[in-house]
Enzyme design. Structure first.
Site, PDB file in Angstrom:
ATOM      1  N   LYS A 199       1.132  -1.044  -0.153  1.00 21.49           N
ATOM      2  CA  LYS A 199      -0.049   0.197  -0.127  1.00 21.49           C
ATOM      3  C   LYS A 199       0.682   0.946   0.104  1.00 21.49           C
ATOM      4  O   LYS A 199       0.891   2.096  -0.864  1.00 21.49           O
ATOM      5  CB  LYS A 199      -0.766  -0.402   0.962  1.00 21.49           C
ATOM      6  CG  LYS A 199      -2.111   1.185   1.076  1.00 21.49           C
ATOM      7  CD  LYS A 199      -3.348  -0.015   1.902  1.00 21.49           C
ATOM      8  CE  LYS A 199      -4.695   1.319   1.257  1.00 21.49           C
ATOM      9  NZ  LYS A 199      -5.623   0.337   1.430  1.00 21.49           N
ATOM     10  N   LYS A 232      -4.305 -14.827 -14.716  1.00 25.85           N
ATOM     11  CA  LYS A 232      -5.354 -14.969 -13.835  1.00 25.85           C
ATOM     12  C   LYS A 232      -6.846 -14.226 -13.271  1.00 25.85           C
ATOM     13  O   LYS A 232      -6.750 -13.776 -13.890  1.00 25.85           O
ATOM     14  CB  LYS A 232      -4.213 -14.327 -11.989  1.00 25.85           C
ATOM     15  CG  LYS A 232      -5.067 -15.031 -11.023  1.00 25.85           C
ATOM     16  CD  LYS A 232      -4.105 -14.464 -10.166  1.00 25.85           C
ATOM     17  CE  LYS A 232      -4.264 -14.805  -8.396  1.00 25.85           C
ATOM     18  NZ  LYS A 232      -5.264 -13.886  -7.592  1.00 25.85           N
ATOM     19  N   LYS A 241     -10.921 -10.229  -9.244  1.00 30.54           N
ATOM     20  CA  LYS A 241     -12.456  -9.441  -8.703  1.00 30.54           C
ATOM     21  C   LYS A 241     -10.931  -8.088  -9.719  1.00 30.54           C
ATOM     22  O   LYS A 241     -11.639  -7.398  -9.976  1.00 30.54           O
ATOM     23  CB  LYS A 241     -12.566  -8.823  -8.099  1.00 30.54           C
ATOM     24  CG  LYS A 241     -11.738  -8.891  -6.448  1.00 30.54           C
ATOM     25  CD  LYS A 241     -12.939  -8.821  -5.330  1.00 30.54           C
ATOM     26  CE  LYS A 241     -12.161  -9.365  -4.196  1.00 30.54           C
ATOM     27  NZ  LYS A 241     -11.546  -9.997  -4.097  1.00 30.54           N
TER      28      LYS A 241
HETATM   29  P1  ADP Z   1      -9.589 -11.818  -6.515  1.00 32.19           P
HETATM   30  O1  ADP Z   1      -7.613 -11.990  -6.902  1.00 32.19           O
HETATM   31  O2  ADP Z   1      -9.760 -12.124  -6.812  1.00 32.19           O
HETATM   32  O3  ADP Z   1      -9.248 -10.276  -5.336  1.00 32.19           O
HETATM   33  P2  ADP Z   1      -8.385 -13.683  -4.009  1.00 32.19           P
HETATM   34  O4  ADP Z   1      -7.272 -12.255  -3.238  1.00 32.19           O
HETATM   35  O5  ADP Z   1     -10.163 -12.266  -3.530  1.00 32.19           O
HETATM   36  O6  ADP Z   1      -8.866 -13.170  -5.194  1.00 32.19           O
HETATM   37  O7  ADP Z   1      -8.945 -14.121  -3.366  1.00 32.19           O
HETATM   38  C1  ADP Z   1      -9.309 -15.230  -2.158  1.00 32.19           C
HETATM   39  C2  ADP Z   1      -8.941 -16.401  -2.422  1.00 32.19           C
HETATM   40  O8  ADP Z   1      -9.367 -17.545  -3.606  1.00 32.19           O
HETATM   41  C3  ADP Z   1      -7.244 -16.828  -1.691  1.00 32.19           C
HETATM   42  O9  ADP Z   1      -7.472 -17.835  -1.051  1.00 32.19           O
HETATM   43  C4  ADP Z   1      -6.442 -16.871  -3.473  1.00 32.19           C
HETATM   44  O10 ADP Z   1      -6.098 -17.598  -3.569  1.00 32.19           O
HETATM   45  C5  ADP Z   1      -8.156 -17.902  -4.236  1.00 32.19           C
HETATM   46  N1  ADP Z   1      -7.956 -17.291  -5.655  1.00 32.19           N
HETATM   47  C6  ADP Z   1      -8.255 -16.632  -5.986  1.00 32.19           C
HETATM   48  N2  ADP Z   1      -8.342 -15.672  -7.433  1.00 32.19           N
HETATM   49  C7  ADP Z   1      -7.603 -17.371  -7.051  1.00 32.19           C
HETATM   50  C8  ADP Z   1      -6.765 -18.218  -9.140  1.00 32.19           C
HETATM   51  N3  ADP Z   1      -7.201 -17.379 -10.036  1.00 32.19           N
HETATM   52  N4  ADP Z   1      -6.190 -19.075  -9.399  1.00 32.19           N
HETATM   53  C9  ADP Z   1      -6.298 -19.754  -7.838  1.00 32.19           C
HETATM   54  N5  ADP Z   1      -7.456 -19.006  -6.888  1.00 32.19           N
HETATM   55  C10 ADP Z   1      -7.636 -18.743  -6.522  1.00 32.19           C
END
Ligand code: ADP
Ligand code: TRP
Length: 311
Positions: free
Chosen positions: A111, A190, A193
């Site tokens: 951050k 990847k 969101k």
């Molecule tokens: P985002 O990348 O959408 O913000 P988060 O960081 O909130 O997702 O991820 C929440 C959980 O889901 C974590 O444990 C993360 O490892 C898993 N996760 C998120 N995106 C993926 C992905 N594309 N492939 C595998 N696991 C994922």
């Protein structure tokens, strides 16, 4: 039985990357564990300042967990804010660790590197998370790779407390969920969101259809790689190979097949999610909060006595 603890920030809607990367395995691990699943609402407050949104997200997470197969009778599903022991213990840990130590935390460093202003809550985030985990004598913490450092901070907090006041906390281990590698998004990168390339886990059939149709394909290739890489999560080797052989070059047919396969898995979960009423959510959280408080109380009595605030 091993004690499992995990947490999720109530910060948005889930996509299929979250399901295959985290929730699916957590739900499976919970079947054979003494498990607690916490909705990290006070952690979310470090970034989210919209009460209505936060409220909606908290209920959403309860529904998500039930939908993916977590049994609220067996596992404890609860809100962090419903057990004041978390913030109380976090304060005690804050008084044990140094500022330079907290400055090494990735979440805070990232951050600051982006030139954003970090609030004090974000700075001490790792100690609240340490309190979450350590309060319940946790053995394993299933999390995504990005949370590994936070579990290390929890072990450090346990060691520092034990060294200062005597053996009190168990040192937990992270269980890094080997996220079926990385689930790719509609653009092949990847799924996340923050990239706007997601397929929503509990979207309507229309929303899922729209997302699948937007998967980027290379018009020169025989097989649409980006479609295939998502499809392999839903269908196994042989039948998938046969399907792609049969439909060589027919991208529309393959996307339609993917939509059907997603629907087969997600349809029943979406129904289960919709069947959880507001009253169910309230009951699950009240019951979970009570059980979490009950478990933490003994530990906190010991901690208070050890640090010397009880006479
Ligand atoms: P985002 O990348 O959408 O913000 P988060 O960081 O909130 O997702 O991820 C929440 C959980 O889901 C974590 O444990 C993360 O490892 C898993 N996760 C998120 N995106 C993926 C992905 N594309 N492939 C595998 N696991 C994922
Ligand atoms: N920091 C975690 C995340 O953003 C959420 C979390 C809070 C957590 N407390 C926890 C995860 C305790 C595991 C254990 O994903």
């Amino acid at each position: 039985m091993q004690r499992l603890f995990t947490g999720l920030q109530p910060s948005g809607t889930l996509h299929i990357g979250n399901y295959f990367g985290a929730l699916k395995q957590t739900a499976e691990l919970l079947k054979n564990s003494d498990g607690l699943v916490m909705i990290a609402d006070y952690h979310a407050l470090t970034t989210l300042k919209e009460p209505a949104q936060l409220r909606e997200n908290i209920a959403g997470v309860v529904r998500d967990y039930v939908a993916v197969g977590v049994d609220p009778k067996k596992s404890i599903i609860f809100q962090q804010s419903s057990n004041p022991a978390h913030t109380e213990l976090a304060w005690i840990f804050d008084c044990l660790v140094t500022v330079p130590f907290l400055m090494q935390a990735h979440a805070y460093k990232d951050k600051v590197a982006k030139g954003l202003e970090a609030n004090a809550g974000l700075f001490t985030y790792p100690m609240l998370m340490a309190a979450d985990i350590l309060l319940y004598d946790t053995d394993i913490v299933p999390v995504g790779a990005d949370q590994k450092q936070h579990v290390e901070y929890a072990r450090e907090a346990a060691m520092k407390f034990n060294a200062a006041f005597g053996e009190t906390f168990k040192e937990p281990k992270e269980k890094i969920l080997d996220s079926v590698a990385v689930v790719p998004g509609t653009d092949g990168k990847k799924m996340s969101k923050s990239y706007g390339n997601t397929i929503p886990l509990f979207g309507t059939k229309d929303e899922i259809q729209k997302a699948v149709m937007s998967i980027v394909t290379d018009s020169k290739a025989e097989s649409p790689e980006n479609v295939y890489n998502i499809h392999k999560l839903f269908r196994s080797g042989e039948s998938l190979a046969a399907l792609y052989k049969e439909n060589k070059g027919k991208y529309k047919a393959l996307k339609d097949a993917l939509i059907e396969d997603i629907e087969t898995l997600v349809g029943p979960m979406r129904e289960r999610r919709a069947s959880v009423t507001d009253a169910d959510v309230k009951r699950i959280l009240e019951d979970g909060g009570e059980r979490a408080r009950e478990r933490a109380e003994k530990k906190m009595a010991d901690v208070r006595a050890k640090v010397g605030v009880t006479l």
